[in-house]
Scaffold this active site. Structure first.
Site, short mmCIF file in Angstrom:
data_model
loop_
_atom_site.label_atom_id
_atom_site.label_comp_id
_atom_site.label_asym_id
_atom_site.label_seq_id
_atom_site.Cartn_x
_atom_site.Cartn_y
_atom_site.Cartn_z
N LEU A 204 -7.39 9.89 0.76
CA LEU A 204 -6.40 8.81 0.88
C LEU A 204 -5.04 9.42 1.14
CD1 LEU A 204 -7.13 6.62 -2.30
CD2 LEU A 204 -7.61 5.97 0.08
N HIS A 205 -4.37 9.00 2.18
CA HIS A 205 -3.02 9.51 2.39
C HIS A 205 -2.09 8.55 3.12
CE1 HIS A 205 -4.43 10.23 6.46
NE2 HIS A 205 -3.17 10.41 6.81
N ARG A 206 -2.61 7.41 3.63
CA ARG A 206 -1.74 6.53 4.42
C ARG A 206 -0.65 5.92 3.54
NH1 ARG A 206 -2.18 6.68 9.24
NH2 ARG A 206 -4.11 7.65 9.81
#
Ligand code: UD1
Length: 366
Positions: A204-206
């Site tokens: 997860l990084h957005r």
């Protein structure tokens, strides 16, 4: 002919490496690799060069972190100086990050031709900085290299002349094929005491998923449910790790039950972890493609994807970000083994030679 290839972030390095390696060995091409420095940590940058056997960039712009405007503007100003000093004939940019747009714009203003690798992808979600970067870079580019029919259609709809567009396939798959071909070493999975096929992998990084803590905790709540059925490995992107630092220690043990957190993995270790996962949950663009190629079920924690071919032909399910959406998509994906799935045409590990061929032909015509 002098060609500059640009990398800035982790996925850029994966996309540019096969093209840069080929250009470095092509007679008549004077090739220069420029790193903007948007990503700078060992795990986010240096180790990927090693895994891809790509020698370090000749120039590093040292851009670092910042707001979108700061990053793009710094890249623009610093790359302009490189262009004036080196006077290239072509600049090759890849993907959709701030470095991509910054360098493409600087090149256009210096009247240097731009080639865009992974052109034409569209999420149609103008709130994503990447969508803005993609559309503007495609508008600037003289050569647009696409990896699927959807991309060609998007570009045609936007009025980009078809003689600039070449469907060459997926360079990310070139890198994947190359790295997975090499004999492996014991990876992260064994290190955590887990067995191939018996864990899920999460990334997860957005910003829209991780910058707002309640949103991030909601997504992790859905993952925690999954973790009651199957252990989850979670290599954390620095943006996500930074946000989770603010979770009080009293809550942390509840959040992380069944979830194995690690630092960002090297490229090779990450691909190995994808290849052996029962299921991948992600908001990354590239991972949607890697799972499709490897036939691993993928749950995309986003409202949309700029890579619909991974849903149509591949193993991807777009879940949205609600608890129920993720829950359902995980169920669907866990039952998905045995689906008949296809690798999209031209995702065959040979995209980079096609790109170089088109570039040389375009240079001959000029
Ligand atoms: C960028 C791209 C995104 C891509 C992602 C891949 C844009 C708009 N976004 O997002 O499209 O999917 O890269 O990872 O260009 N940081 C470190 N070490 C690093 C790099 C960053 O600690 O080497 C931290 C910094 O606190 C920084 C944050 O991570 O503020 C985010 O980095 P940034 O480059 O702004 O964007 P990404 O989220 O990585």
């Amino acid at each position: 002919m002098r060609v500059i290839s640009v990398v800035g972030t982790r996925p850029n390095i994966v996309k540019i490496a096969p093209v840069a390696r080929l250009l470095r060995g092509t007679p008549g091409v004077d090739h220069l690799l420029v790193h903007t420095g948007q990503h700078y940590d060992t795990e986010m940058s240096d180790s990927i060069f090693e895994d891809l056997e790509l020698s370090q960039a000749e120039v590093n712009l040292g851009t670092g972190s910042g707001t979108h405007a700061e990053q793009t503007a710094t890249v623009l100003m610093r790359f302009e100086q490189v262009l004036h000093r080196t006077k290239p004939d072509w600049v090759i940019v890849a993907g959709d990050v701030n470095s991509t747009l910054g360098c493409a714009l600087a090149a256009a203003q210096a009247e240097v031709r731009v080639a865009h690798v992974e052109a034409g992808l569209r999420s149609f979600d103008w709130r994503m900085p990447e969508e803005v970067n993609r559309v503007l870079t495609d508008r600037i580019a003289a050569l647009l290299f696409t990896h699927c029919e959807d991309a060609d259609q998007n570009l045609a709809r936007e009025g980009i002349p078809s003689d600039r567009v070449h469907r060459v396939g997926n360079v990310m798959i070139d890198s994947l094929v190359e790295v997975l071909r090499r004999p492996g070493r014991a990876g992260i999975v064994q290190g955590l005491g887990l067995r191939p096929g018996e864990y899920a992998l999460l990334t997860l990084h957005r910003p829209e998923n991780v910058d707002d803590l309640p949103t991030l905790l909601r997504i992790l709540g859905a993952v925690r449910e999954l973790a009651t059925q199957i252990p989850v490995i979670f290599p954390m992107h620095p943006r996500t790790a930074c946000r989770l630092d603010s979770v009080p220690a009293s809550e942390a043990s509840r959040i992380w039950r069944g979830i194995h957190r690690t630092r960002p993995l090297g490229y090779r270790d990450f691909l190995k972890a994808v290849q052996e996962a029962a299921l991948v949950v992600t908001d990354s663009g590239g991972v949607q493609e890697e799972t499709t190629y490897l036939g691993i079920p993928c749950v995309t924690v986003r409202e949309n994807t700029e890579r619909p071919i991974t849903v149509r032909l591949g193993t991807n399910v777009v879940a949205g970000t609600s608890l129920e959406g993720i829950r359902q998509a995980c169920r669907q994906a866990r039952e998905a083994r045995g689906w008949s799935r296809e690798i999209p045409p031209l995702w065959d590990g040979k995209a980079a030679p096609r790109i170089v061929e088109h570039l040389l032909r375009a240079a001959d015509r000029a």
